[in-house]
Motif scaffolding. Structure first.
Motif, PDB file in Angstrom:
ATOM      1  N   GLU A   1       0.843  -1.197   0.000  1.00 35.61           N
ATOM      2  CA  GLU A   1       0.000   0.000   0.000  1.00 35.61           C
ATOM      3  C   GLU A   1       0.877   1.245   0.000  1.00 35.61           C
ATOM      4  O   GLU A   1       2.019   1.193   0.470  1.00 35.61           O
ATOM      5  CB  GLU A   1      -0.873   0.027   1.255  1.00 35.61           C
ATOM      6  N   PRO A   2       0.353   2.396  -0.417  1.00 44.09           N
ATOM      7  CA  PRO A   2      -0.914   2.559  -1.143  1.00 44.09           C
ATOM      8  C   PRO A   2      -0.724   2.254  -2.633  1.00 44.09           C
ATOM      9  O   PRO A   2       0.381   2.252  -3.138  1.00 44.09           O
ATOM     10  CB  PRO A   2      -1.241   4.033  -0.928  1.00 44.09           C
ATOM     11  N   LEU A   3      -1.812   2.007  -3.335  1.00 41.16           N
ATOM     12  CA  LEU A   3      -1.742   1.676  -4.757  1.00 41.16           C
ATOM     13  C   LEU A   3      -1.679   2.937  -5.613  1.00 41.16           C
ATOM     14  O   LEU A   3      -2.192   3.981  -5.221  1.00 41.16           O
ATOM     15  CB  LEU A   3      -2.995   0.895  -5.168  1.00 41.16           C
ATOM     16  N   ASP A   4      -1.057   2.814  -6.778  1.00 40.60           N
ATOM     17  CA  ASP A   4      -1.167   3.850  -7.807  1.00 40.60           C
ATOM     18  C   ASP A   4      -2.382   3.581  -8.693  1.00 40.60           C
ATOM     19  O   ASP A   4      -3.015   4.505  -9.185  1.00 40.60           O
ATOM     20  CB  ASP A   4       0.074   3.862  -8.705  1.00 40.60           C
ATOM     21  N   ALA A   5      -2.677   2.318  -8.899  1.00 42.60           N
ATOM     22  CA  ALA A   5      -3.797   1.953  -9.772  1.00 42.60           C
ATOM     23  C   ALA A   5      -4.093   0.485  -9.543  1.00 42.60           C
ATOM     24  O   ALA A   5      -3.275  -0.254  -8.980  1.00 42.60           O
ATOM     25  CB  ALA A   5      -3.442   2.188 -11.246  1.00 42.60           C
ATOM     26  N   PHE A   6      -5.285   0.043  -9.979  1.00 41.35           N
ATOM     27  CA  PHE A   6      -5.580  -1.384  -9.961  1.00 41.35           C
ATOM     28  C   PHE A   6      -6.556  -1.716 -11.071  1.00 41.35           C
ATOM     29  O   PHE A   6      -7.280  -0.860 -11.584  1.00 41.35           O
ATOM     30  CB  PHE A   6      -6.115  -1.844  -8.599  1.00 41.35           C
ATOM     31  N   SER A   7      -6.560  -2.988 -11.415  1.00 43.21           N
ATOM     32  CA  SER A   7      -7.514  -3.505 -12.401  1.00 43.21           C
ATOM     33  C   SER A   7      -7.738  -4.959 -12.054  1.00 43.21           C
ATOM     34  O   SER A   7      -6.780  -5.708 -11.879  1.00 43.21           O
ATOM     35  CB  SER A   7      -6.933  -3.373 -13.817  1.00 43.21           C
ATOM     36  N   LEU A   8      -8.986  -5.352 -11.906  1.00 47.18           N
ATOM     37  CA  LEU A   8      -9.245  -6.753 -11.627  1.00 47.18           C
ATOM     38  C   LEU A   8     -10.505  -7.212 -12.341  1.00 47.18           C
ATOM     39  O   LEU A   8     -11.353  -6.409 -12.712  1.00 47.18           O
ATOM     40  CB  LEU A   8      -9.349  -7.011 -10.107  1.00 47.18           C
ATOM     41  N   GLN A   9     -10.592  -8.515 -12.556  1.00 51.65           N
ATOM     42  CA  GLN A   9     -11.754  -9.082 -13.226  1.00 51.65           C
ATOM     43  C   GLN A   9     -12.185 -10.332 -12.499  1.00 51.65           C
ATOM     44  O   GLN A   9     -11.354 -11.130 -12.082  1.00 51.65           O
ATOM     45  CB  GLN A   9     -11.427  -9.437 -14.683  1.00 51.65           C
ATOM     46  N   THR A  10     -13.474 -10.490 -12.357  1.00 45.93           N
ATOM     47  CA  THR A  10     -14.023 -11.727 -11.822  1.00 45.93           C
ATOM     48  C   THR A  10     -14.920 -12.352 -12.884  1.00 45.93           C
ATOM     49  O   THR A  10     -15.540 -11.643 -13.687  1.00 45.93           O
ATOM     50  CB  THR A  10     -14.850 -11.490 -10.547  1.00 45.93           C
ATOM     51  N   GLN A  11     -14.967 -13.676 -12.905  1.00 45.12           N
ATOM     52  CA  GLN A  11     -15.872 -14.387 -13.813  1.00 45.12           C
ATOM     53  C   GLN A  11     -16.686 -15.367 -12.983  1.00 45.12           C
ATOM     54  O   GLN A  11     -16.127 -16.094 -12.151  1.00 45.12           O
ATOM     55  CB  GLN A  11     -15.075 -15.138 -14.887  1.00 45.12           C
ATOM     56  N   SER A  12     -18.003 -15.360 -13.175  1.00 41.59           N
ATOM     57  CA  SER A  12     -18.848 -16.265 -12.414  1.00 41.59           C
ATOM     58  C   SER A  12     -20.099 -16.604 -13.216  1.00 41.59           C
ATOM     59  O   SER A  12     -20.243 -16.169 -14.365  1.00 41.59           O
ATOM     60  CB  SER A  12     -19.209 -15.644 -11.053  1.00 41.59           C
ATOM     61  N   TYR A  13     -20.968 -17.399 -12.626  1.00 41.73           N
ATOM     62  CA  TYR A  13     -22.155 -17.898 -13.323  1.00 41.73           C
ATOM     63  C   TYR A  13     -23.403 -17.458 -12.566  1.00 41.73           C
ATOM     64  O   TYR A  13     -23.461 -17.566 -11.330  1.00 41.73           O
ATOM     65  CB  TYR A  13     -22.078 -19.431 -13.408  1.00 41.73           C
ATOM     66  N   LEU A  14     -24.376 -16.932 -13.296  1.00 41.83           N
ATOM     67  CA  LEU A  14     -25.638 -16.512 -12.701  1.00 41.83           C
ATOM     68  C   LEU A  14     -26.689 -17.578 -13.012  1.00 41.83           C
ATOM     69  O   LEU A  14     -27.216 -17.655 -14.125  1.00 41.83           O
ATOM     70  CB  LEU A  14     -26.068 -15.150 -13.268  1.00 41.83           C
ATOM     71  N   ARG A  15     -27.001 -18.368 -12.032  1.00 43.91           N
ATOM     72  CA  ARG A  15     -27.919 -19.499 -12.243  1.00 43.91           C
ATOM     73  C   ARG A  15     -29.312 -19.020 -12.627  1.00 43.91           C
ATOM     74  O   ARG A  15     -29.973 -19.611 -13.465  1.00 43.91           O
ATOM     75  CB  ARG A  15     -27.977 -20.327 -10.955  1.00 43.91           C
ATOM     76  N   ASP A  16     -29.763 -17.920 -12.016  1.00 44.15           N
ATOM     77  CA  ASP A  16     -31.140 -17.453 -12.238  1.00 44.15           C
ATOM     78  C   ASP A  16     -31.430 -17.161 -13.705  1.00 44.15           C
ATOM     79  O   ASP A  16     -32.565 -17.312 -14.161  1.00 44.15           O
ATOM     80  CB  ASP A  16     -31.423 -16.171 -11.427  1.00 44.15           C
ATOM     81  N   VAL A  17     -30.413 -16.684 -14.442  1.00 42.39           N
ATOM     82  CA  VAL A  17     -30.629 -16.351 -15.862  1.00 42.39           C
ATOM     83  C   VAL A  17     -29.768 -17.212 -16.778  1.00 42.39           C
ATOM     84  O   VAL A  17     -29.755 -16.998 -17.992  1.00 42.39           O
ATOM     85  CB  VAL A  17     -30.338 -14.855 -16.132  1.00 42.39           C
ATOM     86  N   ASP A  18     -29.072 -18.211 -16.177  1.00 42.13           N
ATOM     87  CA  ASP A  18     -28.218 -19.100 -16.979  1.00 42.13           C
ATOM     88  C   ASP A  18     -27.260 -18.289 -17.851  1.00 42.13           C
ATOM     89  O   ASP A  18     -27.173 -18.462 -19.078  1.00 42.13           O
ATOM     90  CB  ASP A  18     -29.096 -20.012 -17.860  1.00 42.13           C
TER      91      ASP A  18
END
Lengths: 205, 255
Positions: B171-188
């Motif tokens: 810490e502290p950060l100058d910048a960040f970038s992140l991505q998550t991938q997941s599945y939404l069962r309700d709408v497939d």
């Protein structure tokens, strides 16, 4: 507590941040096929460009096409802060952008609006929040110029890249004509204009 | 994730910087059909620009994982005078985009249906392999400059709920970038969330993107009514996810 620090002098934090790029694609072509699949999976982790930010081809352009591209880029920039502008402000800015880039009035020696200048203008507009809308023009380098004229008094600003503003004021104070000029960052602009009564220029009477 | 009509798009300063509907097709269309579509849509989108090296990446079930399924193609970007309404047409892709000011979901989906019907009349039936909805939001956090110091620090976790967890030693950060991938069962559907710090277009602000991309690639609907129904369902999910990604402090700022 996790914090993020804003270092304005950090050169690699450009507007088109690296989150939009796909450096892995250029490496993938040199990789063995099994690694190319790995590269493809990494590519999926990249943030894809959105339709509005896709780069368009710009070769062999006519004057009209060049002017359209310049005004289109400026309008897209304005859309990014549209939630902070009134509809009236947006409409006036767009009308003036089109007017100062009228292909029928265009001089081939002139340059269309620079995105970086327009970005500075938008920032300044949101800081100053003028009720009076300025007249707009372009400098020879393509920097946006805004002018507020009240009677014989005149305030002119030229918006430069990098959040800088060059300003000139000509104002009658206690019966005497006074002129002043400055070249400052947007953050200093309000303070520099204080002796010249910002409300005189920006507030509707 | 419970879907919601919520406030997500009804904030007075809605942080949406681009709303997108994207449809990918199984087979490529010839240039003549694309040109015919452009001719029909020109009255709504008078400005046309060419996009070269438009990369389209489609994940197909059972595809050879060793072959990156992207290829450069030519596309066309059509836009309105004020550049707030954009569509992109290419042999295998139709994307439909709205920039701020965001007019609301009903207006957005009505415009989509209008343009989709035009394309259907010209192109006829084309097998769809992917339908996606993407909302890119930007949260602008005002910062108090500390006089005499070149740097200001922003505690972003007070405003957004998706950010990297890092040890104090970095810490502290100058910048960040992140991505998550997941599945939404309700709408497939698949959900991709991108969260990143970005240069702010405002003075004395720190800005953060929350980019929500919800898509169906496994048996996407083919009939118009099913497509629209899916888009409506995705939108409700998107709203719920967005609300969970922001804090009450952010809500107060954008209300």
């Amino acid at each position: 507590m996790t914090d993020i620090i804003l270092n304005r002098k950090n050169p690699w934090r450009s507007e088109t941040a690296s989150i939009w790029s796909s450096p892995v694609e250029s490496i993938a072509s040199a990789m063995p096929s099994e690694m190319a699949g790995f590269a493809a999976r990494i590519n999926q982790l990249q943030m894809e460009p959105s339709p509005a930010t896709l780069p368009v081809t710009a070769n062999a352009q006519t004057t009209a096409e060049r002017l359209f591209d310049a005004t289109a880029s400026a309008k897209i920039l304005a859309s990014r802060v549209a939630m902070y502008l009134t509809e009236d402000q947006r409409r006036k800015i767009f009308r003036q952008l089109d007017s100062i880039h009228d292909v029928n009035e265009w001089d081939e020696d002139d340059k269309p609006i620079r995105k970086t200048s327009f970005a500075t203008f938008l920032k300044a507009l949101l800081v100053l929040s003028p009720q009076r809308h300025p007249g707009m023009a372009l400098s020879q380098e393509g920097n946006l110029i805004a002018a507020w004229i009240i009677g014989v008094d005149r305030l002119t600003m030229e918006f430069l890249p990098g959040d800088r503003v060059r300003w000139v004021v000509s104002m009658t104070i206690s019966g005497e004509k006074e002129r002043a000029t400055g070249d400052v960052t947007i953050s200093r602009l309000g303070e520099c204009l204080m002796p010249y009564r910002p409300e005189h220029w920006f507030t509707r009477g | 994730m419970p879907a919601t009509e919520s406030l997500a798009e009804n904030y007075s300063r809605a942080p949406i910087i681009e709303a997108v509907i994207g449809i990918n097709f199984a087979s490529a269309l010839d240039e003549e059909k694309i040109r015919a579509a452009i001719t029909k849509l020109k009255r709504h989108y008078p400005h046309i620009q060419t996009i070269k090296n438009l990369r389209v990446s489609i994940r197909l079930d059972g595809a050879d994982p060793s072959s990156p399924d992207v290829e450069p193609i030519v596309g066309y970007k059509l836009s309105t005078d004020d550049q707030t309404q954009v569509i992109v047409l290419s042999p295998v892709l139709f994307t439909f985009s709205q920039l701020p000011p965001y007019p609301g979901w009903e207006h957005f989906i009505q415009r989509f249906e209008r343009d989709w019907n035009v394309l259907k009349r010209i192109w006829g039936f084309r097998e769809i392999v992917r339908i996606g909805v993407r909302y890119i939001n930007r949260i602008d956090i005002p910062i108090m400059e500390q006089r005499g110091q070149a740097e200001s620090v922003v505690a972003y976790e007070n405003y957004i709920n998706i950010y990297p967890k890092i040890p104090e030693s970095v810490e502290p950060l100058d910048a960040f970038s992140l991505q998550t991938q997941s599945y939404l069962r309700d709408v497939d559907c698949n959900l991709k969330v991108n969260s990143a710090s970005v240069l702010s277009p405002l003075l004395n602000h720190a800005s953060f993107l929350i980019d929500l991309d919800i898509s169906r690639e496994r048996t996407p609907p083919q009939k118009d009514e099913d497509i629209v129904a899916l888009l409506h369902a995705i939108r409700l999910q998107k709203n719920a996810i967005f609300e969970s990604c922001i804090s009450d402090q952010t809500r107060a700022m954008i209300r």
